[in-house]
Design a protein around this motif. Structure first.
Motif, mmCIF file in Angstrom:
data_model
loop_
_atom_site.group_PDB
_atom_site.id
_atom_site.type_symbol
_atom_site.label_atom_id
_atom_site.label_comp_id
_atom_site.label_asym_id
_atom_site.label_seq_id
_atom_site.Cartn_x
_atom_site.Cartn_y
_atom_site.Cartn_z
ATOM 1 N N ALA A 179 -39.263 17.315 -6.143
ATOM 2 C CA ALA A 179 -39.405 18.209 -4.994
ATOM 3 C C ALA A 179 -40.797 18.815 -4.973
ATOM 4 O O ALA A 179 -41.448 18.952 -5.997
ATOM 5 N N GLN A 180 -41.236 19.181 -3.792
ATOM 6 C CA GLN A 180 -42.560 19.788 -3.642
ATOM 7 C C GLN A 180 -42.429 21.302 -3.666
ATOM 8 O O GLN A 180 -41.631 21.873 -2.937
ATOM 9 N N ALA A 181 -43.210 21.919 -4.539
ATOM 10 C CA ALA A 181 -43.157 23.372 -4.608
ATOM 11 C C ALA A 181 -43.790 23.958 -3.364
ATOM 12 O O ALA A 181 -44.585 23.312 -2.696
ATOM 13 N N MET A 182 -43.417 25.194 -3.053
ATOM 14 C CA MET A 182 -43.994 25.831 -1.879
ATOM 15 C C MET A 182 -45.328 26.502 -2.211
ATOM 16 O O MET A 182 -45.888 27.189 -1.388
ATOM 17 N N ARG A 183 -45.783 26.312 -3.462
ATOM 18 C CA ARG A 183 -47.143 26.744 -3.805
ATOM 19 C C ARG A 183 -48.035 25.527 -3.603
ATOM 20 O O ARG A 183 -47.934 24.545 -4.328
ATOM 21 N N TYR A 184 -48.875 25.590 -2.590
ATOM 22 C CA TYR A 184 -49.606 24.402 -2.178
ATOM 23 C C TYR A 184 -50.972 24.292 -2.841
ATOM 24 O O TYR A 184 -51.441 23.208 -3.119
ATOM 25 N N TYR A 243 -46.391 29.544 0.536
ATOM 26 C CA TYR A 243 -45.489 29.976 1.595
ATOM 27 C C TYR A 243 -44.090 29.869 1.020
ATOM 28 O O TYR A 243 -43.608 28.781 0.746
ATOM 29 N N ARG A 244 -43.430 30.975 0.811
ATOM 30 C CA ARG A 244 -42.235 30.975 -0.017
ATOM 31 C C ARG A 244 -40.939 30.714 0.737
ATOM 32 O O ARG A 244 -39.919 30.467 0.123
ATOM 33 N N GLU A 245 -40.956 30.809 2.064
ATOM 34 C CA GLU A 245 -39.709 30.644 2.826
ATOM 35 C C GLU A 245 -39.624 29.256 3.434
ATOM 36 O O GLU A 245 -40.600 28.511 3.443
ATOM 37 N N SER A 246 -38.450 28.962 3.993
ATOM 38 C CA SER A 246 -38.280 27.649 4.614
ATOM 39 C C SER A 246 -38.538 27.704 6.113
ATOM 40 O O SER A 246 -38.715 26.683 6.749
#
Lengths: 457, 196
Positions: free
Chosen positions: B23-28, B120-123
């Motif tokens: 999975a891809q983390a939301m920390r880009y 970006y921490r939310e979906s």
């Protein structure tokens, strides 16, 4: 230390054994020398020569040692400086502690709500309605998973007593986690999720529409708030910036709590119970594409957004009859960003149901179609700070009795159409005041004037 | 009905398959990765922290019209051949629920070169990561409006994130102009700007 010992040895030095032997030999060969005084002088000279030689040698060694020491000291100093610089850089590269302390972590709670006062010409008279009070807990589960939910208390809440003054509802409106796989693929976990048809069903906070009530097509055609037990996927369409997709598998329509009807019900009562067992519902599938031009390089596209969505399922009204049902919705919104139309906003929205076997629906007034629409123009008068005054004008309506039956008798009862207009005043981003008339074009008794207060934070 | 059952099984199989994918983390991006992205020509980055005085904070708030939540600035000076060529300034704003971390890259005159979303921490609302949307900020500075629905277009369904990031960029531009740049001018690391 070594240097110190050498210095000590030199300070105590006497002529060496070799020097003494040499001296004796010299004395023998110099018998002709007449006086001992001369011999003494020679001895002294020799001693002095030896001492000078040893001292000179030692001093040369000292000088070399000092050079080495200096070089070492310089190296140590340079290393120390380099280590300090690395430490400093490392400390600077790390986020300062205060950076991560601004916003809270863990469980978050947001809110939206609406309170209204309605003045109707019909039998409802004038009444107050604490319509929605919604708590929105969220939690970041991991680096790529987020939990979302909405707990909704409607019309003042509920009470077990039959004669209670609280005859509202408490609902779980959303309850799922989103897991990010990559930019174009996210998993919407099994849970309770909004059916992704129509923008107002997906985004229904009170600042998402200017009227006191949601557009009327979102009551009878798209039965907002329409949420179901479901699971799905969504993401951006690769290579097409601004275009996204959403696919949801959900529980379908059911006749357990009510049937599809003409008039003020439409499909509203066929939303199944979230935990109903043994009813006749089947799975339904929704696919939605949404485009937003804000990311476009083309200037005029920046104000455009829109979506196309379709819902497919099956509806069984009796044990022997069923029909496939399709719903599709097309909507577009445009907000002018410059020129004389700057800050005008135009919204168009159309949704239609199609029933493949309309005879399977008992109501003789329901044909093979139902539809709803809205066409809206609003103007954003931007005031100080976040304040905005938005007068709007909307033509809207719905028809739950359209088309025909296959074999059974069908009676077209016509459509319901309204002119809705009013003013939306945004005090700030968290609160708005609304006043609007929904004027029926078909039946004066259905006209109403409402004022409302909305919150979202 | 057989078709529906097959589709359902297909969906379930897809879920099982996907859970096995990394999975891809939301920390880009990390700040260090972002600095190189913003200033690829720089040969050195000098990270600095600066806490605002009460007066500075009030000045920034007044000029930008945005509440200042961070007590200071954390930023990197991008250097080339010993000269400051710009700055990468870290900021964070609130999305719907969670903070959005981002950087604003400014040239020495205070014009935005680019913005990058770090985390970006939310979906919901992460459309602010779209390159085309972020591109709208290029060449803006503290004299620009930097206002949603005005010189910055909104993304429907991501309004809160769009508005807050927009305001964050405006705040950063004013922070540079009012506090960070003058400090570098005083230290004789940047020349004074000609009168505007």
């Amino acid at each position: 230390m070594r240097t110190g010992l050498i210095i000590f040895a030199l300070s105590k030095s006497r002529p060496s054994l070799i020097c003494r032997k040499k001296t004796m030999k010299t004395m023998k060969t110099m018998k002709t020398m007449k006086t001992m005084k001369t011999m003494k002088t020679m001895k002294n000279v020799l001693r002095l020569t030896c001492a000078v030689a040893v001292l000179a040698g030692a001093l040369t060694g000292f000088a070399q040692d000092d050079k080495r020491i200096d070089a070492l000291e310089n190296q140590i100093r340079a290393m120390q400086q380099r280590m300090d610089a690395i430490k400093e850089a490392d400390a600077a590269n790390r986020p300062p502690e205060w950076l991560n302390q601004v916003y809270g972590k863990g469980l978050t709670f947001n809110f939206y709500g609406e309170a209204k006062y309605n003045m109707t010409k019909g039998s409802d008279g004038n009444y107050f309605d604490p319509h929605r009070f919604v708590l929105i807990p969220g939690y970041k589960l991991s680096d790529n998973a987020y939990f979302n939910s909405e707990i909704e208390i409607e019309h003042g809440g509920v009470d077990d007593k039959d004669d209670s003054r609280f005859r509202g509802e408490v609902e779980i409106e959303q309850f799922y986690s989103d897991v990010k796989i990559n930019d174009w693929l996210n998993w919407r976990s099994l849970g309770v999720s909004l059916i992704p048809v129509g923008s107002i069903n997906l985004h229904h906070e009170p600042d998402q529409f200017y009227s006191v009530h949601r557009p009327i097509m979102y009551k009878y055609i798209i039965p907002s708030t329409w949420m179901e037990g479901s699971m799905g996927f969504f993401g951006d369409v690769p290579q097409v910036e601004g275009l996204s997709w959403f696919f949801l598998v959900s529980q379908g329509l059911s006749s357990a709590n009510g049937t599809i009807k003409d008039g003020s019900k439409g499909v509203r009562d066929t939303r199944p119970g979230l935990n109903a067992k043994g009813d006749n519902r089947q799975l339904a599938y929704t696919l939605r594409f949404q485009y937003d031009g804000a990311s476009s390089d083309t200037e005029w596209l920046k104000g455009l957004s829109g979506s196309a969505s379709t819902y497919f399922g099956n509806y069984q009204e009796t044990t022997t009859t069923d029909t496939d049902v399709y719903l599709w919705d097309l909507e577009a919104k445009y907000r002018w960003r410059d020129g004389f139309m700057k800050n005008f906003e135009l919204i168009g929205d159309y949704a239609q149901w199609h029933f493949a076997s309309p005879d399977a629906i008992a109501d003789a007034n329901v044909g093979d179609r139902m539809f709803g629409y809205r066409l809206e123009l609003a103007y954003h008068h931007v005031l100080e700070g976040d304040q905005e005054l938005i007068p709007f004008f909307r033509l809207e309506g719905y028809d739950t009795s359209e088309g025909s039956k296959d074999n059974n008798a069908f009676a077209d009862t016509g459509s319901s159409n309204y002119l809705t207009y009013g003013v939306y005043y945004q005090l700030n981003r968290h609160m708005e005041l609304k006043a609007a008339v929904r004027q029926s074009m078909d039946d004066a008794d259905n006209t109403e004037f409402s004022i409302g207060v909305g919150y979202q934070f | 009905m057989k078709r529906k059952t097959q589709l359902t099984w297909l969906a379930l199989a897809a879920v099982l398959l996907l859970t096995a994918l990394p999975a891809q983390a939301m920390r880009y991006l990390t700040p260090m990765q972002a600095q190189k992205l913003c200033f690829p020509e720089a040969d050195k980055f000098e990270w600095q922290q600066r806490k605002f005085t009460a007066g500075e904070a009030a000045q920034i708030q007044k000029a930008s019209g945005v509440v200042l939540k961070l007590p200071g600035a954390w930023y990197a000076l991008a250097m080339k051949d010993g000269q400051v060529i710009g700055a990468v300034i870290i900021d964070c704003v609130k999305g719907k629920h969670e903070a959005i971390d981002f950087v604003v890259a400014l040239d020495t005159a205070g014009k935005v070169r680019s913005i990058e979303i770090l985390e970006y921490r939310e979906s919901i609302g992460d459309e602010v990561r779209r390159a085309g949307w972020r591109k709208q900020f290029q060449a803006k500075d503290s004299r620009s409006k930097i206002k949603l629905h005005d010189d910055i277009a909104n993304i429907t369904g991501a309004t809160i994130s769009c508005r807050n990031v927009t305001e964050g960029v405006r705040r950063v531009c004013h922070t540079w102009q009012l506090v960070l740049r003058p400090a570098l001018v005083s230290a004789k690391r940047l020349p004074k700007l000609a009168a505007r």
